[in-house]
Design an enzyme around this catalytic site. Structure first.
Site, mmCIF file in Angstrom:
data_model
loop_
_atom_site.group_PDB
_atom_site.id
_atom_site.type_symbol
_atom_site.label_atom_id
_atom_site.label_comp_id
_atom_site.label_asym_id
_atom_site.label_seq_id
_atom_site.Cartn_x
_atom_site.Cartn_y
_atom_site.Cartn_z
ATOM 1 N N TYR A 43 0.851 -1.193 0.000
ATOM 2 C CA TYR A 43 0.000 0.000 0.000
ATOM 3 C C TYR A 43 0.884 1.238 0.000
ATOM 4 O O TYR A 43 1.520 1.561 1.004
ATOM 5 C CB TYR A 43 -0.907 -0.047 1.232
ATOM 6 C CG TYR A 43 -1.919 1.072 1.373
ATOM 7 C CD1 TYR A 43 -2.220 1.940 0.335
ATOM 8 C CD2 TYR A 43 -2.598 1.239 2.582
ATOM 9 C CE1 TYR A 43 -3.155 2.953 0.487
ATOM 10 C CE2 TYR A 43 -3.545 2.243 2.745
ATOM 11 C CZ TYR A 43 -3.810 3.099 1.697
ATOM 12 O OH TYR A 43 -4.742 4.103 1.852
ATOM 13 N N LYS B 90 -1.543 -1.498 -3.897
ATOM 14 C CA LYS B 90 -2.552 -0.442 -3.938
ATOM 15 C C LYS B 90 -1.791 0.863 -4.138
ATOM 16 O O LYS B 90 -1.086 1.337 -3.242
ATOM 17 C CB LYS B 90 -3.366 -0.418 -2.641
ATOM 18 C CG LYS B 90 -4.390 0.716 -2.587
ATOM 19 C CD LYS B 90 -5.108 0.751 -1.242
ATOM 20 C CE LYS B 90 -6.050 1.952 -1.157
ATOM 21 N NZ LYS B 90 -6.710 2.055 0.167
#
Length: 297
Positions: free
Chosen positions: A139, A167
């Site tokens: 992330y 992400k």
């Protein structure tokens, strides 16, 4: 992992509902998770940024992992937000998520202590090796962590067997293109911003970790499927229709607006734990107007 879209196309970063006393509303958690996987979501991130993980205890998080996994009941993937700026703490939480049978973990770039790129590499590698059977989604969100994880670091980490996705919330299309061009075919890139889903998919992303999917999950799924089936005009049409909502849900720090929006549609997810606070009346009025135009309220 052999499937590029192992986690699906539309993954909802789920809010954590609270009671009026500020306790986790576990009964509503179960209902909301069930609703999401029947309204366009292929998976759920539980206890991520949108879930207010910084103000949840680990015991609350473990209970949330278990309840959401049970509620989803195999109808989608459940990804545990077990990231931390302490590697040992992240390992402990990730191992617990694995024991509870979750489908993956979301590992945020360590915040505040600002490690160099080699430190980021060692951090994520150590977590992945400690839980080799649990897929990892990296992330990258520089706006919150204070630093960008470079494409070179992500590319290096993508060679690790159970690091299967990232992400990308840097908002950098060039970075996304570089990651896509230099990672294995089965490494998945997800947009970390609803309003960038369509542009990032043209750069190789497979879908989105979404906030707006609490409200318009089926529409977002429709946008993605239109693009995948070659109907770019339809995908653009849906994106432009939803764009005011995508932006409106970030009129203040996430998850302040999405909680206000869910309360407006009757979900009664409650307030936020300090230091987050309620949406101002002026901003809520503007958000409500956008929602009215989309017939959400």
């Amino acid at each position: 992992m052999s499937e590029t879209t192992y986690f699906g196309r539309v993954i909802t970063a789920m809010v954590t509902p609270f009671t009026v006393e500020g306790q986790v509303n576990y009964a509503l958690v179960e209902k909301l998770a069930d609703y999401l996987v029947t309204h366009g979501s292929d998976g759920i991130v539980v206890c991520g940024t949108t879930g207010e993980s910084p103000t949840l205890s680990w015991q609350e998080e473990y209970e949330l992992f278990s309840i959401v996994k049970k509620a989803v009941n195999g109808r989608g993937k459940v990804i545990a937000g077990t990231g931390s700026n302490s590697t040992s703490e992240a390992i402990e939480a990730t191992q617990q998520a694995a024991k509870l049978g979750l489908d993956g973990s979301l590992q945020v770039v360590p915040y505040y202590n600002k490690p160099p790129q080699e430190g980021l590499y060692e951090h994520f590698l150590t977590i992945a090796k400690a839980c080799p059977d649990l897929p990892v989604m990296l992330y990258n969100i520089p706006g919150r962590t204070g630093q960008n994880m470079t494409p070179e670091t992500i590319i290096k980490l993508a060679a690790v067997d159970n690091i299967v996705a990232v992400k990308e919330a840097s908002g950098n299309l060039e970075q996304t293109c570089k990651i896509y061009c230099h990672t294995p075919e089965n490494f998945a890139i997800y947009s970390g911003d609803d309003f960038l889903t369509l542009p990032l998919m043209t750069c190789g992303a497979v879908g989105v970790v979404s906030v707006a999917s609490h409200l318009v999950g089926e529409e977002i799924q429709g946008m993605i499927q239109a693009l995948l089936t070659g109907d770019a005009a339809k995908a653009i049409e849906i994106n432009l229709k939803l764009f005011p909502l995508f932006k409106g849900l970030f009129c203040a720090t996430n998850p302040i607006p999405i909680k206000a929006a869910l309360n407006l549609v009757g979900w009664e997810v409650g307030g936020l734990r300090l230091p987050l606070c309620s949406l101002s009346p002026e901003l809520e009025e503007g958000l409500a107007k956008i929602m009215q135009e989309l017939a959400l309220i």
